[in-house]
Design a protein around this motif. Sequence first.
Motif, mmCIF file in Angstrom:
data_model
loop_
_atom_site.group_PDB
_atom_site.id
_atom_site.type_symbol
_atom_site.label_atom_id
_atom_site.label_comp_id
_atom_site.label_asym_id
_atom_site.label_seq_id
_atom_site.Cartn_x
_atom_site.Cartn_y
_atom_site.Cartn_z
ATOM 1 N N GLN A 70 31.350 45.877 35.624
ATOM 2 C CA GLN A 70 32.496 45.457 35.405
ATOM 3 C C GLN A 70 33.215 45.512 36.969
ATOM 4 O OE1 GLN A 70 35.371 48.345 32.917
ATOM 5 N NE2 GLN A 70 33.448 48.937 32.505
ATOM 6 N N HIS A 71 32.461 46.351 37.740
ATOM 7 C CA HIS A 71 32.723 46.105 39.922
ATOM 8 C C HIS A 71 31.700 44.710 40.351
ATOM 9 C CE1 HIS A 71 34.007 50.098 40.622
ATOM 10 N NE2 HIS A 71 33.793 51.151 39.403
ATOM 11 N N TYR A 72 30.545 44.532 39.499
ATOM 12 C CA TYR A 72 30.248 43.114 39.750
ATOM 13 C C TYR A 72 31.727 41.836 39.803
ATOM 14 C CZ TYR A 72 25.711 45.404 39.207
ATOM 15 O OH TYR A 72 24.864 46.328 39.418
ATOM 16 N N SER A 73 32.197 41.897 38.076
ATOM 17 C CA SER A 73 33.181 41.281 37.826
ATOM 18 C C SER A 73 34.349 41.295 39.527
ATOM 19 C CB SER A 73 33.797 41.138 36.625
ATOM 20 O OG SER A 73 34.765 40.222 36.373
ATOM 21 N N GLU A 74 34.753 42.305 39.265
ATOM 22 C CA GLU A 74 35.790 42.733 40.849
ATOM 23 C C GLU A 74 35.390 41.822 41.858
ATOM 24 O OE1 GLU A 74 36.827 46.520 40.292
ATOM 25 O OE2 GLU A 74 37.827 46.539 38.442
ATOM 26 N N ILE A 75 33.901 42.659 42.401
ATOM 27 C CA ILE A 75 33.437 42.083 43.540
ATOM 28 C C ILE A 75 33.229 40.445 42.989
ATOM 29 C CG2 ILE A 75 31.324 42.400 44.533
ATOM 30 C CD1 ILE A 75 31.629 44.696 43.586
ATOM 31 N N SER A 76 33.159 39.935 42.191
ATOM 32 C CA SER A 76 32.471 38.093 42.240
ATOM 33 C C SER A 76 33.811 37.822 42.921
ATOM 34 C CB SER A 76 32.107 38.253 41.842
ATOM 35 O OG SER A 76 31.754 36.672 41.116
ATOM 36 N N SER A 77 35.315 38.516 41.703
ATOM 37 C CA SER A 77 36.280 37.109 42.131
ATOM 38 C C SER A 77 37.380 37.791 43.030
ATOM 39 C CB SER A 77 37.024 38.553 40.659
ATOM 40 O OG SER A 77 36.770 38.050 38.946
ATOM 41 N N PHE A 78 37.125 38.970 43.719
ATOM 42 C CA PHE A 78 37.433 39.173 44.881
ATOM 43 C C PHE A 78 37.047 37.940 46.315
ATOM 44 C CE2 PHE A 78 37.123 41.359 49.249
ATOM 45 C CZ PHE A 78 38.468 41.626 49.037
ATOM 46 N N PHE A 79 36.006 38.016 46.081
ATOM 47 C CA PHE A 79 35.373 36.926 47.007
ATOM 48 C C PHE A 79 35.661 35.592 46.934
ATOM 49 C CE2 PHE A 79 32.813 40.636 48.026
ATOM 50 C CZ PHE A 79 33.393 41.028 49.910
ATOM 51 N N ALA A 80 35.773 35.006 45.349
ATOM 52 C CA ALA A 80 35.684 33.883 44.715
ATOM 53 C C ALA A 80 37.269 33.378 45.603
ATOM 54 C CB ALA A 80 35.406 33.863 44.196
ATOM 55 N N ASP A 81 38.327 34.618 45.633
ATOM 56 C CA ASP A 81 39.497 33.802 46.048
ATOM 57 C C ASP A 81 39.283 33.521 47.145
ATOM 58 O OD1 ASP A 81 39.495 33.875 43.200
ATOM 59 O OD2 ASP A 81 40.922 36.062 43.421
ATOM 60 N N ARG A 82 38.662 34.594 48.309
ATOM 61 C CA ARG A 82 38.459 34.730 49.533
ATOM 62 C C ARG A 82 37.613 33.946 50.359
ATOM 63 N NH1 ARG A 82 40.947 38.375 46.758
ATOM 64 N NH2 ARG A 82 42.499 40.059 47.728
#
Length: 608
Positions: free
Chosen positions: A97-109
């Motif tokens: 779940q954390h991996y998904s959040e981190i991946s999305s965070f940087f993909a959006d930025r």
Amino acid sequence: MNKRSMRILGFYQVQHMLVRLAPSRLSKEIARRLKPVSDADVIEQQLTDTEEAVRCTQTETSTPFGGIVDIRQALEKAKREVTLDSRECIDVWNNLQHYSEISSFFADRAAEYPHLAEQAEVIGDFSQLSHSFATVFDNNHQIRDNASPQLMRLRSRIVELERQTKRYVNNVLQNKEYQKFFQDALVTVRNNRYVIPIKQEYRHAFPGIVHDTSASGSTLYIEPLAIVNANNDLQSARIEETREIERIFRRLTAKVQQQYRELYDSTLCVGQLEFIFAKAQLARQMKACRPAVSKTRQIKLIRARHPLIDAKYVVPNTIVLGGDYRILLITGSNTGGKTVSMKTLGLLVLMHQAGLFIPVEESSELPVFRDVFSDIGDEQDISQNLSTFSSHMKQLVYILKHCGPDDLILADELGSGTDPAEGSAIAIAILDSLYQKESYVMVTTHYNDLKNYAYNTPGIENGHVEFDMETLKPTYKLRIGSAGSSHAFSISERLGMPKSVLEKAKELRSKAQDMDMEKVLTQLNAQAKKLDEEQAELTYRLKEARKLEDDLRREKDKVTSKRQDIIDASRRDAVDLKRSLRVEAEKIIRELKAQTKESLSDREAAKA
């Protein structure tokens, strides 16, 4: 990089600060492995990572880090087809779940933090695997009843058997024949079986199986014979439940095994990102920044602060080395900050080459060094019969054998610990050798011969730490360009040395050949300090004058803007007035024409 220098200069203490800031076991492990490197490209990459992380922590309201567990051991178990237990499964699911959040965070930025986003691309897509865990565990990390059809059937059966067994037990408790046997009329559990607390003296009177006794021995926990079969059925159902849960975990383990490589790489990637943000946190704590890479290979640290000294007490100093001189000779009083200045330079170089920001002003510059050698402190080795001088010489011999043009050498009290005349000669010879090797060198000394050598030798510069003659205390300010006195008499007087001893010492010192030089140095440094104060005052006044000039310019711009607004408003009013007058004139003309026409009509009618 020289491990001895890393220890002496305090790099491991900075590293320990970083370890404490790292949020997970994995990122702490990366922090413990941190060490300076000499590859300029690697250093640039590491500093860029730190820079983006600092900017991210300053810009974003929050970052998706924290709560990551080191699941590498669980992944290795899955790889070997060893079934993961409940805790390991939950840890893996939590990480997904954390991996998904981190991946999305940087993909959006990605545009704001391109280097970090590029690293985050390593994190795999584990949505299907995460869904598999979510069908087994609820939000409280308990195994769902519907994790499998078989588990749902077994748990329903267990609920029914528990209800039935409790009913049997209650029948036993309500039996009037047994009332006097009970220690307490309640049901408890021992060895996963329902039992009743029976008084010791009725052990043989109450039919059942003993499962436990109380600490005092006065109570026996007995399973009544009447519910043995019911307990057996319940226990059997629970064993089947355990086997079904293990089967579910084997299924999850197999799915983890299928994505072992992606999971392992993602775990390492997230640990590295956490470590980078720990570096950013350290930079913000130290109020540190990224120095520019010196194109001229000049060291220029503006208002550098030692990161291990309390910010309330540390004195910033500007350290310049390279360009016209590659050797800087620091003199001045004991406890005046000579060694601290040298350690500041060495530690900041090590931090910079470990990808860390350093506590300096943003206009600072640093080149990349191949290695940092240091001979600081008294490390005499009694076991090897080495004196202070011998231990210093042993280290200096090592430095002379291994240093080169891309190295930084730091030596404290060069040539000390032996006869001053011989020590000065050896120190000058060492400096000359280091100069020939084109190394960057910063040394401290009290020897006047070395001060003269620096004044008379191109490529070597004197510097000193200030001493306030009014307060008889060091200011810890480093000034480059002139040598300083040791101020031994002043310091001794402040520490309470008897006047008779000091007078005798001054008398003997006055006969020394280099006494005139000490007076000259004191006078020169006093003049230099006065000039610096005057320069600071001029700088302040110039700053105020420029500020006043800017204020006047802004006021002028405001007046000009206001004047233009008035002119524009007047023009608009004139245009409006002109338009109004034109309209009024046209109205008057129309009225006159109408009157004229009416008058002509009246005249024609009168003639008729």
